[in-house]
Write a protein that holds these residues in place. Structure first.
Motif, PDB file in Angstrom:
ATOM      1  N   ARG A   1      38.646  -1.264   7.723  1.00 34.48           N
ATOM      2  CA  ARG A   1      37.212  -1.423   7.951  1.00 34.48           C
ATOM      3  C   ARG A   1      36.825  -1.397   9.416  1.00 34.48           C
ATOM      4  O   ARG A   1      35.742  -0.919   9.771  1.00 34.48           O
ATOM      5  CB  ARG A   1      36.727  -2.733   7.324  1.00 34.48           C
TER       6      ARG A   1
ATOM      7  N   ALA B   1      38.381   0.970   2.678  1.00 36.48           N
ATOM      8  CA  ALA B   1      38.217  -0.492   2.611  1.00 36.48           C
ATOM      9  C   ALA B   1      39.366  -1.236   3.263  1.00 36.48           C
ATOM     10  O   ALA B   1      39.218  -2.413   3.626  1.00 36.48           O
ATOM     11  CB  ALA B   1      38.086  -0.927   1.154  1.00 36.48           C
TER      12      ALA B   1
ATOM     13  N   PHE C   1      31.458  -2.912  -0.693  1.00 41.18           N
ATOM     14  CA  PHE C   1      30.736  -3.244   0.533  1.00 41.18           C
ATOM     15  C   PHE C   1      29.295  -3.647   0.207  1.00 41.18           C
ATOM     16  O   PHE C   1      28.347  -3.163   0.826  1.00 41.18           O
ATOM     17  CB  PHE C   1      30.726  -2.037   1.478  1.00 41.18           C
TER      18      PHE C   1
ATOM     19  N   LEU D   1      32.690  -3.831   8.964  1.00 40.73           N
ATOM     20  CA  LEU D   1      32.768  -2.385   9.175  1.00 40.73           C
ATOM     21  C   LEU D   1      32.535  -2.008  10.636  1.00 40.73           C
ATOM     22  O   LEU D   1      31.761  -2.654  11.344  1.00 40.73           O
ATOM     23  CB  LEU D   1      31.750  -1.670   8.291  1.00 40.73           C
TER      24      LEU D   1
END
Length: 459
Positions: free
Chosen positions: A121, A118, A98, A163
């Motif tokens: 997200r 991951a 990230f 995210l």
């Protein structure tokens, strides 16, 4: 002197309006193993500031200079530096993959010491945070398992690396998939501490009976005063004064905000009619005195610990992006100034913002140091951590995260020192702090691999 031990059931039981009291000398803690000397519990608190620090303004020049010549950022802590511990060398969580999401991760990894999933997200999927690990262990002994506070509403919207937006403004996670909201309204916090049931994260309208309730329970406490020895009478008087002071300061903030709202609507306060509707929402506007607001929230944290209403707290002093500090004489946002490229004017503003935030933390811990508890002070029985999720906001570096530990943790932490060459990471620090607070762990926190023994007393 007859000692009255407080068992857990009695502490949690209350009828009608009630007011938690501080630990008096005629009281003790009954939830102890047989044969052990009664002592106050250890409380654990975390206070956060984003965007890192100006390093040469924060780190002491040498371990020897820490107490005598602290750096500018720590000047407000000078009276209690002997009860503080600084450690340089605590690294943050590496943020790959990230790499373009430093601000989404600086707060969300601060108490989890772990990256989000991951592969998921857009959802909250990270880890239970250290404060909630502690709350799961000690929360059943208090009326509030934990207390989550914030200065800013948790509504920041950005989408770094895809995210979830919740990562930008939350540090407490009850489970890997559940972020805990923080309360920003001091009146609601006060109501929660005095037994009114509010949903966390939701402000409630001020109840005109609140002050009558406070008068009632304080009157009852004054009746109790007549039955106490002189030392406990003095302690109870100080406590009741502090409750009243916090209540008055909250009322003053609310009054100024209502007046400002009326002025903005074109209704001068001198012309206001009784039929005019008051503002329906109370919040701290950007232009208000941030220091006064933050100190009220810090005082509420002190009251919560002093009365053993909770033993775990978090306070998010501000969140990434968009926060300004007009009280310091400039309107530039914190984030914009952190990308200073070593320009003196901008870095000076960042240094001033850092010193300001640490001063609010200092206000809280100095007050804790002034409150007698057991054979020592409230601060002696606390572990208070101030820090940031970045080392340097200009470069987004995370090699030497700034942390200040205040309090002796019931005698478990060796304070009054600057450890200039600490070897460890964010998870190691959190794992050690929970161990010092007496919280057993079945596994390390996040990326932790060890405990940092050199910070402990007797190491």
């Amino acid at each position: 002197m007859t000692r009255s031990l407080i068992d857990r059931r009695t502490t949690l039981k209350g009828l009608g309006a009630s007011l938690a009291l501080p630990l008096l000398e005629t009281m003790g803690w009954a939830d102890l193993a047989k044969g052990r000397i009664a002592k106050p519990p250890v409380r654990l608190g975390f206070m956060y500031m984003p965007h890192g620090v100006i390093m040469d303004q924060f780190w002491p020049a040498t371990p020897e200079s820490f107490l005598k010549s602290p750096p500018p950022a720590l000047e407000s802590l000078r009276p209690v530096l002997n009860q503080c511990l600084l450690m340089k060398g605590i690294s943050g969580v590496p943020i790959s993959p990230f790499n373009s999401a430093p601000h989404a991760l600086e707060l969300s990894t601060w108490l989890t010491a772990q990256l989000p999933n991951a592969d998921r997200r857009s959802e909250i999927n990270i880890a239970i945070s250290a404060d909630q690990i502690a709350a799961n262990y000690v929360g059943g002994m208090t009326s509030l398992p934990s207390l989550e506070l914030a200065t800013m509403p948790q509504t920041h919207k950005e989408n770094q690396e895809g995210l979830n937006e919740g990562y930008y403004s939350h540090c407490s996670f009850r489970s890997p998939t559940q972020a805990l909201p923080a309360e920003t309204n001091p009146r609601t916090v006060l109501n929660r501490l005095f037994g009114k049931s509010d949903k966390p994260g939701q402000a409630t309208q001020a109840d005109p009976l609140d002050r009558q309730m406070l008068d009632l329970v304080i009157g009852g406490a004054k009746d109790l005063r007549k039955k106490l020895p002189q030392d406990d009478q003095h302690k109870l008087d100080e406590y009741l004064d502090s409750v009243r002071a916090v209540e008055r300061r909250i009322a003053a903030i609310e009054y100024r905000q209502k007046e400002a709202a009326l002025e903005k609507a074109g209704v001068a306060s001198s012309k206001r009619n009784a039929s005019d509707s008051p503002p329906i929402e109370i919040k701290i506007p950007e232009g208000d005195k941030r220091s006064e607001y933050m100190q009220v929230m810090c005082d509420l944290n002190v009251l919560a610990f002093q009365t053993d209403t909770t033993r775990v707290s978090t306070y998010i002093g501000s969140t990434p992006n968009g926060v300004s500090y007009p009280e310091l004489g400039f309107g530039d946002t914190h984030h914009s100034q952190t990308h200073h490229n070593n320009e003196a004017t901008k870095s000076g503003k960042v240094a001033a913002i850092t010193a300001f935030n640490i001063a609010q933390f200092a206000h809280m811990v100095k007050k804790m140091a002034s409150i007698k508890e057991g054979d020592g002070t409230l601060l002696d029985n606390c572990i208070m951590m101030w820090g940031s999720g970045l080392e340097d906001g200009n470069k987004h570096s995370r090699e030497n995260l700034p942390f200040i530990i205040a309090g002796k943790g019931g005698g478990s932490i060796n304070t009054g020192r600057f450890l200039a060459n600490t070897k460890g990471n964010q998870g190691d620090l959190l794992t050690t702090l929970l161990a010092c607070a007496g919280v057993p762990l079945d596994r390390p926190i996040g990326i932790a691999t060890k405990q940092i023994k050199e910070m402990m007393r007797g190491a």
